[in-house]
Design an enzyme around this catalytic site. Sequence first.
Site, PDB file in Angstrom:
ATOM      1  N   ASP A   1       0.794  -1.229   0.000  1.00  0.00           N
ATOM      2  CA  ASP A   1       0.000   0.000   0.000  1.00  0.00           C
ATOM      3  C   ASP A   1       0.819   1.268   0.000  1.00  0.00           C
ATOM      4  OD1 ASP A   1      -2.511  -0.964   0.101  1.00  0.00           O
ATOM      5  OD2 ASP A   1      -2.622  -1.059   2.285  1.00  0.00           O
TER       6      ASP A   1
ATOM      7  N   MET B   1      -7.873   8.768   9.130  1.00  0.00           N
ATOM      8  CA  MET B   1      -8.391   9.253   7.836  1.00  0.00           C
ATOM      9  C   MET B   1      -9.199  10.547   8.023  1.00  0.00           C
ATOM     10  SD  MET B   1      -9.516   5.643   6.130  1.00  0.00           S
ATOM     11  CE  MET B   1     -10.340   4.930   7.529  1.00  0.00           C
TER      12      MET B   1
ATOM     13  N   LYS C   1      -3.420   3.592  -2.647  1.00  0.00           N
ATOM     14  CA  LYS C   1      -4.321   4.662  -3.024  1.00  0.00           C
ATOM     15  C   LYS C   1      -3.984   5.823  -2.111  1.00  0.00           C
ATOM     16  CE  LYS C   1      -7.363   1.396  -0.840  1.00  0.00           C
ATOM     17  NZ  LYS C   1      -8.632   0.774  -0.688  1.00  0.00           N
TER      18      LYS C   1
HETATM   19  N1  SAH Z   1      -4.414   0.052   9.284  1.00  0.00           N
HETATM   20  C1  SAH Z   1      -3.881   1.353   9.475  1.00  0.00           C
HETATM   21  C2  SAH Z   1      -4.901   2.428   9.176  1.00  0.00           C
HETATM   22  C3  SAH Z   1      -5.369   2.417   7.765  1.00  0.00           C
HETATM   23  S1  SAH Z   1      -6.434   3.732   7.384  1.00  0.00           S
HETATM   24  C4  SAH Z   1      -3.306   1.494  10.875  1.00  0.00           C
HETATM   25  O1  SAH Z   1      -3.491   0.597  11.690  1.00  0.00           O
HETATM   26  O2  SAH Z   1      -2.611   2.454  11.131  1.00  0.00           O
HETATM   27  C5  SAH Z   1      -5.317   4.970   6.824  1.00  0.00           C
HETATM   28  C6  SAH Z   1      -5.166   6.063   7.840  1.00  0.00           C
HETATM   29  O3  SAH Z   1      -4.277   5.672   8.864  1.00  0.00           O
HETATM   30  C7  SAH Z   1      -4.575   7.332   7.318  1.00  0.00           C
HETATM   31  O4  SAH Z   1      -5.526   8.125   6.660  1.00  0.00           O
HETATM   32  C8  SAH Z   1      -4.093   7.996   8.576  1.00  0.00           C
HETATM   33  O5  SAH Z   1      -5.155   8.565   9.287  1.00  0.00           O
HETATM   34  C9  SAH Z   1      -3.640   6.795   9.357  1.00  0.00           C
HETATM   35  N2  SAH Z   1      -2.184   6.569   9.234  1.00  0.00           N
HETATM   36  C10 SAH Z   1      -1.572   5.435   8.864  1.00  0.00           C
HETATM   37  N3  SAH Z   1      -0.240   5.570   8.930  1.00  0.00           N
HETATM   38  C11 SAH Z   1      -0.004   6.817   9.381  1.00  0.00           C
HETATM   39  C12 SAH Z   1       1.154   7.564   9.692  1.00  0.00           C
HETATM   40  N4  SAH Z   1       2.384   7.052   9.536  1.00  0.00           N
HETATM   41  N5  SAH Z   1       1.016   8.811  10.146  1.00  0.00           N
HETATM   42  C13 SAH Z   1      -0.196   9.360  10.315  1.00  0.00           C
HETATM   43  N6  SAH Z   1      -1.328   8.702  10.032  1.00  0.00           N
HETATM   44  C14 SAH Z   1      -1.240   7.445   9.579  1.00  0.00           C
END
Ligand code: SAH
Length: 518
Positions: free
Chosen positions: A42, A179, A64
């Site tokens: 991803d 998000m 995406k």
């Molecule tokens: N499965 C992921 C979340 C997926 S949804 C998790 O557990 O972290 C995607 C969202 O995750 C992004 O829009 C953001 O809000 C958050 N996100 C993921 N990685 C991030 C990062 N390194 N810094 C800030 N937000 C992050």
Amino acid sequence: MKKRSQSKSGICYLVGAGPGDPGLLTMRGAELLRQAEVVIYDYLCNPTLLQQAPATAEKIYVGKSAGNHTLLQEEINELLVTSTQAGKLVVRLKGGDPFLFGRGGEEAEALAAAGMKFEIVPGVTSAIGGLAYAGIPVTHRASNSMLTIFTGHEDPSKKESTLDYRALATIAGTKVMLMGVERLGKICEEFLAAGMDQNTPVALVRWASTPRQQTLTGTLATIAEKAKREHFEAPAVAVFGEVVPLREKLNWFETRPLFGKRIAVTRTREKASELVVALRNLGADAYELPTIRIEPVQEKKDREAFAEAVVQAHHYDWIIFTSPNGVAHFFEAFFKLHQDARELGNAKIAAIGPGTAQKIKEYHFEIDLMPPKFVAESLLQEFKKLGVENLKMLLPRASGARELLAVELENCGAIVDDVPVYQTIGVTEDASGGLQRFAAEGADLVTFTSGSTAQHFKNLLEKKSISLPEKLVLASIGPVTSSVMKELGMAVGLEAKQHDIPGLVEAVVDFFEVTGNG
Ligand code: SAH
């Protein structure tokens, strides 16, 4: 149990990649990546993790970023199923934890529905681990003993929001939103309308746990406006609650001495990692930009002279090493020829500095002499004190210009065999991707650990028509490297006082401490 290769049945692992810091991948995740035949990854996965997969593994990007879908979710599900069906070991690498948003549950359902084997490897989620990197614990005994994680990005195909903001606003404890930073204004309004305290502390953390991490703090009343003003964009985690101000005491990550500094390291591929790791541990966004490759001498006369020196090693009074590469090439050849370490006879061993000494110790030899300053002049001084008249000395070194050390030792009456044992070749291929990064993003600083790294850096940039970014600082390990740099017309921004890797790292830290974070 049947082996996979016999049954040829595929399996798909949904692996959490963690929020960005590659060190946050689990050991199980790393083990599977090393075996992967297909990696499907991803936007939010740190691409450096892909280096753990075999070079032969197929790597498919299905990322995406907001509004820019490479593949539809149905297509991703389909790809997972068909790759697994084809009998492959598939690693589906997902940002954070695979089962917290990001539709990991749906992917697992698709695999289950198609009768595919699958396993889940949980990961560190940005919702908890990402905030930890901003110094924000999601719970705290004194204030918040409950945690709610919600999405700020509703499925657009839904007619009505399934999120009950009224209920969310009145619920106690910390709230974390993943998000939807772009909808933050709307969401804060909903919360305010539902009666949530307008002074509730809020933080936004973007690119958490990476060198690009940024944190913005405010209150429920101010944060949306601030985020807009500062163009604070996705990907970001938002956190609402009394735990946010703890950051003032606990902000460990963004306060590291080299935090946010982009540093390109120009050593050979093999040697770069030590320096890269040391810089990264201090918070730098350090990456390899290899400019040279080291190989054994090729010319017949050089090869013969080297072989002769190795055969005759025990005839020398001193063997003097001026680089770890010289040590490695000498002893590799030595042990190819001799079965017995005692073939070195009574030859004493000198090392120019600790890096070279360390390499010698790896071959289980002690150092008889190391100068107080890690430069040829200092070594020469030490030999002068000892007296070198009529002593036989071997100097295994890089091919190229004759070392001044040899000339000076001869002037003092020593009999010196100055033997090239390895050569330095400029590289043009970009195996690490560092050159592409340098061209695209530049750097705040570039490190040089030898004259040849500087020389070949210059050649490489000229060949690829890459110009030096403005304000770029060129860092040198010591006076010899600096003089080559100056001859090449490169401005030496800083020079290490101690001419080895720890000394260079210290000089870089000092430099940014003085010049500040700007
Ligand atoms: N499965 C992921 C979340 C997926 S949804 C998790 O557990 O972290 C995607 C969202 O995750 C992004 O829009 C953001 O809000 C958050 N996100 C993921 N990685 C991030 C990062 N390194 N810094 C800030 N937000 C992050």
